[in-house]
Design a protein around this motif. Sequence first.
Motif, PDB file in Angstrom:
ATOM      1  N   ILE A 164       0.840  -1.207   0.000  1.00  0.00           N
ATOM      2  CA  ILE A 164       0.000   0.000   0.000  1.00  0.00           C
ATOM      3  C   ILE A 164       0.874   1.255   0.000  1.00  0.00           C
ATOM      4  N   GLU A 165       1.940   1.212   0.779  1.00  0.00           N
ATOM      5  CA  GLU A 165       2.843   2.360   0.839  1.00  0.00           C
ATOM      6  C   GLU A 165       3.657   2.489  -0.448  1.00  0.00           C
ATOM      7  N   ASP A 166       4.223   1.374  -0.921  1.00  0.00           N
ATOM      8  CA  ASP A 166       5.082   1.412  -2.113  1.00  0.00           C
ATOM      9  C   ASP A 166       4.317   1.846  -3.355  1.00  0.00           C
ATOM     10  N   LEU A 167       3.070   1.374  -3.499  1.00  0.00           N
ATOM     11  CA  LEU A 167       2.287   1.660  -4.701  1.00  0.00           C
ATOM     12  C   LEU A 167       1.335   2.838  -4.513  1.00  0.00           C
ATOM     13  N   ASP A 168       1.359   3.438  -3.343  1.00  0.00           N
ATOM     14  CA  ASP A 168       0.489   4.574  -3.031  1.00  0.00           C
ATOM     15  C   ASP A 168      -0.974   4.232  -3.301  1.00  0.00           C
ATOM     16  N   ILE A 169      -1.415   3.100  -2.725  1.00  0.00           N
ATOM     17  CA  ILE A 169      -2.826   2.693  -2.842  1.00  0.00           C
ATOM     18  C   ILE A 169      -3.638   3.513  -1.849  1.00  0.00           C
ATOM     19  N   ARG A 170      -4.545   4.340  -2.361  1.00  0.00           N
ATOM     20  CA  ARG A 170      -5.334   5.224  -1.506  1.00  0.00           C
ATOM     21  C   ARG A 170      -6.501   4.450  -0.911  1.00  0.00           C
ATOM     22  N   CYS A 171      -6.424   4.168   0.390  1.00  0.00           N
ATOM     23  CA  CYS A 171      -7.451   3.365   1.047  1.00  0.00           C
ATOM     24  C   CYS A 171      -7.486   3.702   2.531  1.00  0.00           C
ATOM     25  N   ARG A 172      -8.456   3.102   3.233  1.00  0.00           N
ATOM     26  CA  ARG A 172      -8.565   3.326   4.673  1.00  0.00           C
ATOM     27  C   ARG A 172      -7.704   2.356   5.462  1.00  0.00           C
ATOM     28  N   GLY A 173      -7.173   1.358   4.777  1.00  0.00           N
ATOM     29  CA  GLY A 173      -6.345   0.369   5.453  1.00  0.00           C
ATOM     30  C   GLY A 173      -6.426  -0.966   4.744  1.00  0.00           C
ATOM     31  N   PRO A 174      -5.563  -1.924   5.084  1.00  0.00           N
ATOM     32  CA  PRO A 174      -5.502  -3.208   4.380  1.00  0.00           C
ATOM     33  C   PRO A 174      -6.753  -4.054   4.502  1.00  0.00           C
ATOM     34  N   GLN A 175      -7.597  -3.751   5.472  1.00  0.00           N
ATOM     35  CA  GLN A 175      -8.817  -4.543   5.652  1.00  0.00           C
ATOM     36  C   GLN A 175     -10.003  -4.007   4.851  1.00  0.00           C
ATOM     37  N   GLN A 176      -9.822  -2.886   4.152  1.00  0.00           N
ATOM     38  CA  GLN A 176     -10.926  -2.309   3.382  1.00  0.00           C
ATOM     39  C   GLN A 176     -11.337  -3.255   2.247  1.00  0.00           C
ATOM     40  N   ILE A 177     -12.635  -3.336   1.984  1.00  0.00           N
ATOM     41  CA  ILE A 177     -13.166  -4.176   0.905  1.00  0.00           C
ATOM     42  C   ILE A 177     -12.748  -3.558  -0.431  1.00  0.00           C
ATOM     43  N   THR A 178     -12.253  -4.379  -1.326  1.00  0.00           N
ATOM     44  CA  THR A 178     -11.684  -3.903  -2.584  1.00  0.00           C
ATOM     45  C   THR A 178     -12.725  -3.214  -3.469  1.00  0.00           C
ATOM     46  N   ARG A 179     -13.970  -3.663  -3.401  1.00  0.00           N
ATOM     47  CA  ARG A 179     -15.032  -3.073  -4.234  1.00  0.00           C
ATOM     48  C   ARG A 179     -15.160  -1.575  -3.991  1.00  0.00           C
ATOM     49  N   ARG A 180     -14.813  -1.104  -2.796  1.00  0.00           N
ATOM     50  CA  ARG A 180     -15.048   0.299  -2.442  1.00  0.00           C
ATOM     51  C   ARG A 180     -13.901   1.210  -2.849  1.00  0.00           C
ATOM     52  N   LEU A 181     -12.891   0.662  -3.511  1.00  0.00           N
ATOM     53  CA  LEU A 181     -11.786   1.488  -3.998  1.00  0.00           C
ATOM     54  C   LEU A 181     -12.135   2.094  -5.344  1.00  0.00           C
ATOM     55  N   SER A 182     -11.442   3.181  -5.703  1.00  0.00           N
ATOM     56  CA  SER A 182     -11.583   3.750  -7.043  1.00  0.00           C
ATOM     57  C   SER A 182     -10.958   2.792  -8.066  1.00  0.00           C
ATOM     58  N   GLY A 183     -11.268   3.020  -9.345  1.00  0.00           N
ATOM     59  CA  GLY A 183     -10.734   2.151 -10.392  1.00  0.00           C
ATOM     60  C   GLY A 183      -9.217   2.117 -10.413  1.00  0.00           C
ATOM     61  N   GLY A 184      -8.599   3.287 -10.259  1.00  0.00           N
ATOM     62  CA  GLY A 184      -7.138   3.349 -10.272  1.00  0.00           C
ATOM     63  C   GLY A 184      -6.522   2.574  -9.123  1.00  0.00           C
ATOM     64  N   ASN A 185      -7.128   2.666  -7.942  1.00  0.00           N
ATOM     65  CA  ASN A 185      -6.597   1.951  -6.780  1.00  0.00           C
ATOM     66  C   ASN A 185      -6.881   0.452  -6.867  1.00  0.00           C
ATOM     67  N   GLN A 186      -8.000   0.082  -7.476  1.00  0.00           N
ATOM     68  CA  GLN A 186      -8.247  -1.340  -7.731  1.00  0.00           C
ATOM     69  C   GLN A 186      -7.164  -1.902  -8.659  1.00  0.00           C
ATOM     70  N   GLN A 187      -6.800  -1.112  -9.658  1.00  0.00           N
ATOM     71  CA  GLN A 187      -5.754  -1.574 -10.585  1.00  0.00           C
ATOM     72  C   GLN A 187      -4.428  -1.755  -9.861  1.00  0.00           C
ATOM     73  N   LYS A 188      -4.142  -0.879  -8.925  1.00  0.00           N
ATOM     74  CA  LYS A 188      -2.895  -1.005  -8.159  1.00  0.00           C
ATOM     75  C   LYS A 188      -2.903  -2.254  -7.282  1.00  0.00           C
ATOM     76  N   VAL A 189      -4.081  -2.627  -6.768  1.00  0.00           N
ATOM     77  CA  VAL A 189      -4.178  -3.864  -5.991  1.00  0.00           C
ATOM     78  C   VAL A 189      -3.866  -5.067  -6.883  1.00  0.00           C
ATOM     79  N   CYS A 190      -4.371  -5.041  -8.133  1.00  0.00           N
ATOM     80  CA  CYS A 190      -4.060  -6.114  -9.085  1.00  0.00           C
ATOM     81  C   CYS A 190      -2.556  -6.202  -9.322  1.00  0.00           C
TER      82      CYS A 190
END
Length: 534
Positions: A409-435
């Motif tokens: 999350i830190e290395d890729l700058d994934i904008r989220c509330r934390g590692p336990q956040q449900i992936t569906r609630r992320l923006s498209g760009g942040n979902q792509q970073k999770v992939c």
Amino acid sequence: MGASTVLEMKNIEKDYFGNKVLKGINLTVKEGEIHALLGENGAGKSTLMNILFGMPVIHSTGGFNGEVILDGKPVQLKSPKEAMEAGIGMVHQEFMLIPGFTITENIKLNREITKNNMLSRILGPSLKSLDMEQMNKDARKALDTLGIGIDEWMKIAGLPVGYMQFVEIAREIDKSNIKLLVFDEPTAVLTESEADTLLEAMRKIAASGIAILFITHRLDEVINVADNITILRDGELVATLKKEESNVMQLAELMVGRKIDKLGKDKDIQQKTSDEVIMRIKNMEVAMPGEEVKGIDLDIKKGEIIGLGGLAGQGKIGIANGIMGLYPASGEVELEDRKIELNNPNASLKNGLAFVSEDRRGVGLLLDTSIELNIAITAMQSQRKFLNHFLCFDQMDGKTVREHAMKMIEDLDIRCRGPQQITRRLSGGNQQKVCIARALTLNPNILFVSEPTRGIDIGAKKLVLDLLVKLNKEFGMTIVMTSSELGELRSICDRIAIITEGKIECILEPEASDAEFGLAMAGGYKKLHSKEAI
């Protein structure tokens, strides 16, 4: 006296939820004219035709601005049925035929000819029987116009796709009220000789007074058959010109040409790409519906970013999906001189390959699962990472998973509330970073990414592309990037392979001219250069 105008589309504008896809388009087509409509994927051609044909997707998303004039009268076509009644026919890319029916029955569907019989004379017209003799005659006439010597009584099931395309066209020209006929990539499934036959048939149809709108990416066909040409790019009208005023090279440049923003690599300071081949692909075929690969040979160099580009449906998406075992594939794939077993996703993962799918919501993510589990799950399954062995059971090491997710999350700058956040609630760009984070967790030798910026905003696009460049430049990762966005490929890739009709048309440097890229995507690069060689 000039031919009368059949169709005028004036100042057509359309947006989808704030995203403007057509920006003041004007189009005029005259009686007996073959008018070519050109543009890359996403240029706006399909949306413009959806407006013309009254497709529901237009009216369910707020309609459009501008005016459609048919035979000198403004019309508001609310459905395909209204468009057909007004004399507009369309030959779609996707076949709309009934396999169990004969060619005649498909051509005459919903326009059957009936005749009286003994029962209908007594009990009424609802008991009339089909006049198959007359229907067969009409079907035969339409097929003869197209120069196709196939029997009208044959069933559609089992026919070659080229013949199916001609049946689609025969159905339209059999209609008595037809004024304007739209051909949407009609030669895409035809052999060269069949395409020549079709172009000759188009000339005959136009000579009878029917106007034709010809949508194609084959520029040599445009020069061969069109009278006038309209080119769209990024939802804007680029040019309208007569065939005599243009040539293939100019059309290619107008279709593709755009300002290329430098999103990633700085060519002055980047390191030299190695000549060492890390992967060899030999005679590979992939049976991915709509993206078939029909025999490609490609060497991928260690430490490069190589792009796979081309128009939709030409096979570029199928390459990575075939290598990763998601669709049936044949041929050979060698990684550093060892063969990778095809049709086995686990074998691909164990050999150090990772894949970011073009369908992140359907294939790439577990949408109702946490970010941390999405990042770790493939490594857990294929590499036994993040697991503690307890008695006869493997148990997830939640602490290690959490620590790794926090680092990604830190290395890729994934904008989220934390590692336990449900992936569906992320923006498209942040979902792509999770992939991408999940793929990187595998520590791959080669990273395959398909359509990495699809469906995300411009700011997120730059972040994703810059991330790919960083992985390549700082960690030496070999990246194979498949994209429909030519500008993005040219901004970060070392080489770009253009895929046409399931094969590699050519491999270009990103600095190659717009005209060369346009020709390659239109399937004319090899043909032109083979002529020059002669």
